[in-house]
Design a protein around this motif. Structure first.
Motif, PDB file in Angstrom:
ATOM      1  N   ARG A 199    -122.590   6.161  44.917  1.00 51.63           N
ATOM      2  CA  ARG A 199    -121.834   6.828  46.043  1.00 51.63           C
ATOM      3  C   ARG A 199    -122.472   8.170  46.394  1.00 51.63           C
ATOM      4  O   ARG A 199    -122.488   9.049  45.642  1.00 51.63           O
ATOM      5  CB  ARG A 199    -120.373   7.065  45.765  1.00 51.63           C
ATOM      6  CG  ARG A 199    -119.595   7.480  47.151  1.00 51.63           C
ATOM      7  CD  ARG A 199    -118.071   7.298  46.787  1.00 51.63           C
ATOM      8  NE  ARG A 199    -117.310   7.791  47.845  1.00 51.63           N
ATOM      9  CZ  ARG A 199    -116.790   9.097  48.004  1.00 51.63           C
ATOM     10  NH1 ARG A 199    -117.202  10.012  47.158  1.00 51.63           N
ATOM     11  NH2 ARG A 199    -116.071   9.394  49.163  1.00 51.63           N
ATOM     12  N   VAL A 200    -123.135   8.243  47.822  1.00 51.45           N
ATOM     13  CA  VAL A 200    -124.140   9.379  47.848  1.00 51.45           C
ATOM     14  C   VAL A 200    -123.245  10.387  48.692  1.00 51.45           C
ATOM     15  O   VAL A 200    -123.295  11.637  48.587  1.00 51.45           O
ATOM     16  CB  VAL A 200    -125.221   8.866  48.817  1.00 51.45           C
ATOM     17  CG1 VAL A 200    -125.910  10.043  49.321  1.00 51.45           C
ATOM     18  CG2 VAL A 200    -126.114   7.875  48.243  1.00 51.45           C
ATOM     19  N   VAL A 235    -129.322  19.360  52.209  1.00 44.93           N
ATOM     20  CA  VAL A 235    -128.610  19.235  53.445  1.00 44.93           C
ATOM     21  C   VAL A 235    -129.165  18.115  54.426  1.00 44.93           C
ATOM     22  O   VAL A 235    -130.312  18.195  54.661  1.00 44.93           O
ATOM     23  CB  VAL A 235    -128.406  20.526  54.104  1.00 44.93           C
ATOM     24  CG1 VAL A 235    -127.673  20.507  55.515  1.00 44.93           C
ATOM     25  CG2 VAL A 235    -127.568  21.420  53.276  1.00 44.93           C
ATOM     26  N   LEU A 236    -128.329  17.369  55.010  1.00 45.77           N
ATOM     27  CA  LEU A 236    -128.878  16.384  55.897  1.00 45.77           C
ATOM     28  C   LEU A 236    -128.053  16.677  57.289  1.00 45.77           C
ATOM     29  O   LEU A 236    -126.818  16.736  57.384  1.00 45.77           O
ATOM     30  CB  LEU A 236    -128.410  14.965  55.564  1.00 45.77           C
ATOM     31  CG  LEU A 236    -128.719  13.790  56.772  1.00 45.77           C
ATOM     32  CD1 LEU A 236    -130.200  13.653  57.314  1.00 45.77           C
ATOM     33  CD2 LEU A 236    -128.312  12.491  56.044  1.00 45.77           C
ATOM     34  N   ALA A 237    -128.950  17.038  58.343  1.00 42.48           N
ATOM     35  CA  ALA A 237    -128.181  17.633  59.516  1.00 42.48           C
ATOM     36  C   ALA A 237    -128.655  16.744  60.625  1.00 42.48           C
ATOM     37  O   ALA A 237    -129.875  16.265  60.922  1.00 42.48           O
ATOM     38  CB  ALA A 237    -128.691  18.885  59.797  1.00 42.48           C
ATOM     39  N   PHE A 238    -127.619  16.525  61.582  1.00 44.85           N
ATOM     40  CA  PHE A 238    -128.006  15.814  62.896  1.00 44.85           C
ATOM     41  C   PHE A 238    -127.540  16.629  63.832  1.00 44.85           C
ATOM     42  O   PHE A 238    -126.578  17.334  63.825  1.00 44.85           O
ATOM     43  CB  PHE A 238    -126.964  14.574  63.065  1.00 44.85           C
ATOM     44  CG  PHE A 238    -127.376  13.528  61.967  1.00 44.85           C
ATOM     45  CD1 PHE A 238    -128.399  12.446  61.999  1.00 44.85           C
ATOM     46  CD2 PHE A 238    -126.505  13.122  60.837  1.00 44.85           C
ATOM     47  CE1 PHE A 238    -128.703  11.439  61.192  1.00 44.85           C
ATOM     48  CE2 PHE A 238    -126.869  12.395  59.975  1.00 44.85           C
ATOM     49  CZ  PHE A 238    -127.807  11.476  60.172  1.00 44.85           C
ATOM     50  N   ASP A 264    -132.898   8.609  48.851  1.00 47.23           N
ATOM     51  CA  ASP A 264    -133.692   9.021  49.800  1.00 47.23           C
ATOM     52  C   ASP A 264    -133.236   9.442  50.808  1.00 47.23           C
ATOM     53  O   ASP A 264    -132.315   8.774  51.775  1.00 47.23           O
ATOM     54  CB  ASP A 264    -134.500   7.554  49.727  1.00 47.23           C
ATOM     55  CG  ASP A 264    -135.599   7.452  50.928  1.00 47.23           C
ATOM     56  OD1 ASP A 264    -135.551   8.246  51.891  1.00 47.23           O
ATOM     57  OD2 ASP A 264    -136.314   6.878  50.831  1.00 47.23           O
ATOM     58  N   ILE A 265    -133.505  10.692  51.416  1.00 49.87           N
ATOM     59  CA  ILE A 265    -132.646  11.314  52.594  1.00 49.87           C
ATOM     60  C   ILE A 265    -132.710  10.603  53.803  1.00 49.87           C
ATOM     61  O   ILE A 265    -132.053  10.203  54.709  1.00 49.87           O
ATOM     62  CB  ILE A 265    -133.031  12.831  52.735  1.00 49.87           C
ATOM     63  CG1 ILE A 265    -132.767  13.473  51.521  1.00 49.87           C
ATOM     64  CG2 ILE A 265    -132.057  13.286  53.828  1.00 49.87           C
ATOM     65  CD1 ILE A 265    -131.271  13.880  50.990  1.00 49.87           C
ATOM     66  N   ASP A 266    -134.081   9.918  53.884  1.00 53.17           N
ATOM     67  CA  ASP A 266    -134.419   9.280  55.359  1.00 53.17           C
ATOM     68  C   ASP A 266    -133.649   8.020  55.256  1.00 53.17           C
ATOM     69  O   ASP A 266    -133.045   7.445  56.407  1.00 53.17           O
ATOM     70  CB  ASP A 266    -135.695   8.961  55.290  1.00 53.17           C
ATOM     71  CG  ASP A 266    -136.197   8.506  56.663  1.00 53.17           C
ATOM     72  OD1 ASP A 266    -135.919   9.051  57.655  1.00 53.17           O
ATOM     73  OD2 ASP A 266    -136.797   7.244  56.644  1.00 53.17           O
ATOM     74  N   GLN A 267    -133.393   7.229  54.218  1.00 55.91           N
ATOM     75  CA  GLN A 267    -132.620   6.146  54.068  1.00 55.91           C
ATOM     76  C   GLN A 267    -131.047   6.269  54.412  1.00 55.91           C
ATOM     77  O   GLN A 267    -130.371   5.699  55.034  1.00 55.91           O
ATOM     78  CB  GLN A 267    -132.651   5.538  52.702  1.00 55.91           C
ATOM     79  CG  GLN A 267    -133.999   4.580  52.376  1.00 55.91           C
ATOM     80  CD  GLN A 267    -133.954   3.363  53.161  1.00 55.91           C
ATOM     81  OE1 GLN A 267    -132.840   2.738  53.581  1.00 55.91           O
ATOM     82  NE2 GLN A 267    -135.370   2.631  53.198  1.00 55.91           N
TER      83      GLN A 267
END
Length: 201
Positions: free
Chosen positions: A50-51, A125-128, A71-74
């Motif tokens: 669980r990511v 951190v993954l941001a949109f 894999d952050i892009d995934q």
């Protein structure tokens, strides 16, 4: 193991290690209640990880380091499928994905036609960032990656070695489609894309 878990596992194995997913990727085939139970069970046994809330991956492994970071892009693509967003890696993120920058970004930034949101994925951190669709509206993922990377580098820093690296990265079968897909971008960026898509003399 339940039959549903076996079916889900065979789909996950088919995608390969590093693939990130949410229940949306399976909901057409399996009922939602069963899915939740099956994914929780697979996460408990360590088969999947669980990511972040609602997102799992099939972890990659290295003999030296053991289980690798997601894999952050995934993960970004899994979230985009879940919420039906169109997304586009922004400057530094695009450079990293294309191998033009070896620095791992502290923040992976994607332009999106959805709301601006942030997720903590391990130490990263993954941001949109909500953006005008013209920046995220290419038909091909490769088109957007090229445009964002070229913009991030800037006109003065596009050297022949960069054009060569991008030409090697881009599948020759996609060249004509990328040229069509990007014809509305800023003039100087399109000129560089044309150079990337040309055969070397």
């Amino acid at each position: 193991m339940q039959p549903i878990e076996k079916k889900i596992l065979s789909r996950i194995y088919g995608r390969g290690r590093g693939w990130a997913f949410t229940k949306i990727d399976f909901v057409a085939e399996f009922g939602e209640a069963n899915l939740h139970q099956a994914l929780s069970g697979l996460a408990r046994t360590g088969t999947v990880r669980r990511v972040c809330h609602g997102v799992y991956d099939y972890p990659r492994h290295s003999e030296l380091l053991g289980q690798l970071s997601p894999d952050i892009d995934q993960v970004a693509q899994a979230l985009a499928r879940k919420f039906n967003w169109r997304i586009q890696p922004s400057g530094d993120t695009a450079l990293n994905l294309l191998g033009l920058s070896t620095q791992v970004p502290g923040k992976w930034l994607y332009l999106s036609d959805g709301p601006s949101r942030q997720y903590a994925i391990g130490q990263q951190v993954l941001a949109f960032q909500q953006s005008a669709l013209k920046d995220a509206g290419f038909k091909l993922r490769e088109s957007g990656l090229l445009v964002q990377a070229i913009k991030a580098l800037g006109k003065a820093h596009i050297e022949p070695s960069v054009i060569d690296a991008l030409r090697q990265w881009l599948d020759p079968k996609l060249r004509a489609r990328v040229l069509r897909d990007t014809r509305m971008v800023t003039g100087w960026i399109y000129e560089i894309i044309k150079q990337i898509c040309q055969e070397r003399a």
